[in-house]
Design a protein around this motif. Structure first.
Motif, PDB file in Angstrom:
ATOM      1  N   ALA A 154       0.836  -1.210   0.000  1.00 60.24           N
ATOM      2  CA  ALA A 154       0.000   0.000   0.000  1.00 60.24           C
ATOM      3  C   ALA A 154       0.867   1.254   0.000  1.00 60.24           C
ATOM      4  O   ALA A 154       0.591   2.209  -0.743  1.00 60.24           O
ATOM      5  CB  ALA A 154      -0.932  -0.008   1.212  1.00 60.24           C
ATOM      6  N   HIS A 155       1.916   1.263   0.792  1.00 65.94           N
ATOM      7  CA  HIS A 155       2.825   2.413   0.846  1.00 65.94           C
ATOM      8  C   HIS A 155       3.475   2.652  -0.517  1.00 65.94           C
ATOM      9  O   HIS A 155       3.528   3.785  -1.004  1.00 65.94           O
ATOM     10  CB  HIS A 155       3.893   2.193   1.920  1.00 65.94           C
ATOM     11  CG  HIS A 155       4.915   3.275   1.982  1.00 65.94           C
ATOM     12  ND1 HIS A 155       4.699   4.472   2.645  1.00 65.94           N
ATOM     13  CD2 HIS A 155       6.161   3.367   1.438  1.00 65.94           C
ATOM     14  CE1 HIS A 155       5.766   5.242   2.509  1.00 65.94           C
ATOM     15  NE2 HIS A 155       6.669   4.589   1.786  1.00 65.94           N
ATOM     16  N   LEU A 156       3.958   1.576  -1.118  1.00 66.72           N
ATOM     17  CA  LEU A 156       4.610   1.707  -2.424  1.00 66.72           C
ATOM     18  C   LEU A 156       3.617   2.116  -3.499  1.00 66.72           C
ATOM     19  O   LEU A 156       3.938   2.945  -4.359  1.00 66.72           O
ATOM     20  CB  LEU A 156       5.320   0.400  -2.787  1.00 66.72           C
ATOM     21  CG  LEU A 156       6.507   0.045  -1.880  1.00 66.72           C
ATOM     22  CD1 LEU A 156       6.961  -1.385  -2.123  1.00 66.72           C
ATOM     23  CD2 LEU A 156       7.649   1.029  -2.070  1.00 66.72           C
ATOM     24  N   ASN A 157       2.406   1.573  -3.459  1.00 66.80           N
ATOM     25  CA  ASN A 157       1.368   1.967  -4.422  1.00 66.80           C
ATOM     26  C   ASN A 157       1.061   3.460  -4.309  1.00 66.80           C
ATOM     27  O   ASN A 157       0.869   4.129  -5.331  1.00 66.80           O
ATOM     28  CB  ASN A 157       0.087   1.171  -4.221  1.00 66.80           C
ATOM     29  CG  ASN A 157       0.182  -0.278  -4.660  1.00 66.80           C
ATOM     30  OD1 ASN A 157      -0.671  -1.090  -4.309  1.00 66.80           O
ATOM     31  ND2 ASN A 157       1.194  -0.651  -5.418  1.00 66.80           N
ATOM     32  N   GLN A 158       1.033   3.989  -3.087  1.00 68.52           N
ATOM     33  CA  GLN A 158       0.793   5.422  -2.889  1.00 68.52           C
ATOM     34  C   GLN A 158       1.899   6.262  -3.518  1.00 68.52           C
ATOM     35  O   GLN A 158       1.670   7.397  -3.916  1.00 68.52           O
ATOM     36  CB  GLN A 158       0.669   5.754  -1.397  1.00 68.52           C
ATOM     37  CG  GLN A 158      -0.627   5.292  -0.779  1.00 68.52           C
ATOM     38  CD  GLN A 158      -0.684   5.585   0.704  1.00 68.52           C
ATOM     39  OE1 GLN A 158       0.340   5.756   1.370  1.00 68.52           O
ATOM     40  NE2 GLN A 158      -1.889   5.646   1.243  1.00 68.52           N
ATOM     41  N   LYS A 159       3.085   5.707  -3.632  1.00 75.20           N
ATOM     42  CA  LYS A 159       4.207   6.408  -4.264  1.00 75.20           C
ATOM     43  C   LYS A 159       4.232   6.184  -5.771  1.00 75.20           C
ATOM     44  O   LYS A 159       5.153   6.615  -6.448  1.00 75.20           O
ATOM     45  CB  LYS A 159       5.531   5.946  -3.645  1.00 75.20           C
ATOM     46  CG  LYS A 159       5.684   6.307  -2.186  1.00 75.20           C
ATOM     47  CD  LYS A 159       7.021   5.888  -1.638  1.00 75.20           C
ATOM     48  CE  LYS A 159       8.134   6.762  -2.062  1.00 75.20           C
ATOM     49  NZ  LYS A 159       8.255   8.092  -1.515  1.00 75.20           N
ATOM     50  N   GLY A 160       3.219   5.482  -6.289  1.00 73.52           N
ATOM     51  CA  GLY A 160       3.142   5.235  -7.723  1.00 73.52           C
ATOM     52  C   GLY A 160       3.936   4.026  -8.183  1.00 73.52           C
ATOM     53  O   GLY A 160       4.209   3.870  -9.375  1.00 73.52           O
ATOM     54  N   ILE A 161       4.309   3.165  -7.253  1.00 75.58           N
ATOM     55  CA  ILE A 161       5.094   1.970  -7.577  1.00 75.58           C
ATOM     56  C   ILE A 161       4.170   0.758  -7.576  1.00 75.58           C
ATOM     57  O   ILE A 161       3.490   0.486  -6.590  1.00 75.58           O
ATOM     58  CB  ILE A 161       6.233   1.767  -6.560  1.00 75.58           C
ATOM     59  CG1 ILE A 161       7.187   2.959  -6.600  1.00 75.58           C
ATOM     60  CG2 ILE A 161       6.973   0.456  -6.820  1.00 75.58           C
ATOM     61  CD1 ILE A 161       8.206   2.992  -5.486  1.00 75.58           C
ATOM     62  N   ARG A 162       4.163   0.047  -8.690  1.00 77.33           N
ATOM     63  CA  ARG A 162       3.398  -1.192  -8.787  1.00 77.33           C
ATOM     64  C   ARG A 162       4.258  -2.329  -8.233  1.00 77.33           C
ATOM     65  O   ARG A 162       5.458  -2.394  -8.502  1.00 77.33           O
ATOM     66  CB  ARG A 162       3.038  -1.469 -10.239  1.00 77.33           C
ATOM     67  CG  ARG A 162       2.248  -2.732 -10.440  1.00 77.33           C
ATOM     68  CD  ARG A 162       1.797  -2.837 -11.870  1.00 77.33           C
ATOM     69  NE  ARG A 162       1.240  -4.145 -12.124  1.00 77.33           N
ATOM     70  CZ  ARG A 162       0.796  -4.529 -13.302  1.00 77.33           C
ATOM     71  NH1 ARG A 162       0.830  -3.708 -14.332  1.00 77.33           N
ATOM     72  NH2 ARG A 162       0.316  -5.734 -13.467  1.00 77.33           N
TER      73      ARG A 162
END
Length: 123
Positions: free
Chosen positions: A81-89
């Motif tokens: 979730a943290h990485l997704n918020q940074k635009g990382i799949r």
């Protein structure tokens, strides 16, 4: 964890890769997939990603059985979730899948890269 500590920890992880990580790295290194550069054991914030392509904003995680434990499973969900918020799949594979079905794993990564790069071109 301080930035220097996490960088040192990532360096130690690179030295002690699992067999599955070593095998997948043999396919990703030296722009071996779609001519894109991947980094291994790449730190982002307080996390160390097994493999990361900055151009595609794609993280690849190789998980062992310990990831099924309740506390670790919850940490993986928070991390994603943290990485997704940074635009990382984030895409995940089991160690066994990499070791026993490497071609399928590489094909799935390639498909994700094509999808991501196609989306980036539309922007």
């Amino acid at each position: 964890m301080a930035k220097l500590e996490i960088r040192n920890f990532a360096q130690n992880l690179r030295k002690g890769q699992t067999p599955a990580e070593q095998l997948l790295w043999s396919k990703l290194r030296s722009r071996g997939l779609s001519n894109l550069k991947f980094r291994r054991q790449h730190p982002i914030d307080n996390y160390i990603l097994d493999f990361y392509c900055s151009k595609a904003h794609l993280a690849i995680e190789i998980d062992g059985g310990h990831h099924l434990e309740k506390g670790n499973l919850e940490k993986d969900i928070e991390r994603t979730a943290h990485l997704n918020q940074k635009g990382i799949r984030v895409i995940r594979f089991w160690n066994d899948d990499v070791l026993e079905h490497l071609d399928d794993v590489v094909a799935e990564i390639y498909a994700a890269l094509r999808e991501i790069m196609s989306e980036q071109e539309k922007k």
